[in-house]
Every structure is written in C-alpha cells, then in structure tokens.
Design a protein around this motif. Sequence first.
Motif, PDB file in Angstrom:
ATOM      1  N   UNK A  74       0.669  -1.159   0.086  1.00 14.34           N
ATOM      2  CA  UNK A  74      -0.034  -0.082   0.120  1.00 14.34           C
ATOM      3  C   UNK A  74       0.575   1.248   0.217  1.00 14.34           C
ATOM      4  N   UNK A  75       2.017   1.180   0.753  1.00 16.95           N
ATOM      5  CA  UNK A  75       2.988   2.382   0.738  1.00 16.95           C
ATOM      6  C   UNK A  75       3.454   2.485  -0.761  1.00 16.95           C
ATOM      7  N   UNK A  76       3.902   1.337  -1.495  1.00 11.95           N
ATOM      8  CA  UNK A  76       4.561   1.277  -2.743  1.00 11.95           C
ATOM      9  C   UNK A  76       3.340   1.768  -3.738  1.00 11.95           C
ATOM     10  N   UNK A  77       2.306   1.498  -3.601  1.00 14.55           N
ATOM     11  CA  UNK A  77       1.233   1.976  -4.545  1.00 14.55           C
ATOM     12  C   UNK A  77       0.687   3.316  -4.325  1.00 14.55           C
ATOM     13  N   UNK A  78       1.344   3.864  -3.176  1.00 10.55           N
ATOM     14  CA  UNK A  78       0.882   5.485  -2.901  1.00 10.55           C
ATOM     15  C   UNK A  78      -0.520   5.567  -2.153  1.00 10.55           C
TER      16      UNK A  78
END
Length: 84
Positions: A74-78
């Motif tokens: 979820x952090x990588x996807x923004x």
Amino acid sequence: MAAVLLGLPLAVIVIGICALLSHDQARTTLPWLLMFFPVWVGAMSLAFVARSGLRAWLWMGGATLLGYAALHLSKAAGLLSIAG
C-alpha cells in the motif's frame, strides 16, 4: 514462544496501519501509540487460542507476514503516506 516472538511485530503492524490510515495523523498518532500495549497483550493471547504450538506459529506468523506485505504494497502504490 510464538506469543512472545510474534505478538510484538503483529501489534506493531496493527497499530502502524491504523495510525497511517487516520486522516489527521498529527492528532491521532499518539492515541494509537497509547493503544499499543493492549493490542500487544491481545495479540499474545491469540497464541493461546490455537490448538498447538505449530498452529500458533503458523497463524501468527502468517498474519504478521500478511500485515507487513499489505503495508509495503500500500505504501508502494501510494495509498498510504506519512504526514510531514
């Protein structure tokens, strides 16, 4: 041992995701951090619900890995960001 070794990272990921999902991180992070100890005790008590030690390791380990994978993705996807 599963309760002690996997309860802490499981509680960290639960509180971390909840704090990151709040809309006003500046005001809600401290209350979430205050909830850490009760969540940790709850996570440790989940190990004693399992029928055997192996099942406790598998369920708690799987939940911990799933939580950290969800946080990373979820952090990588923004979708999640840390307020600055």
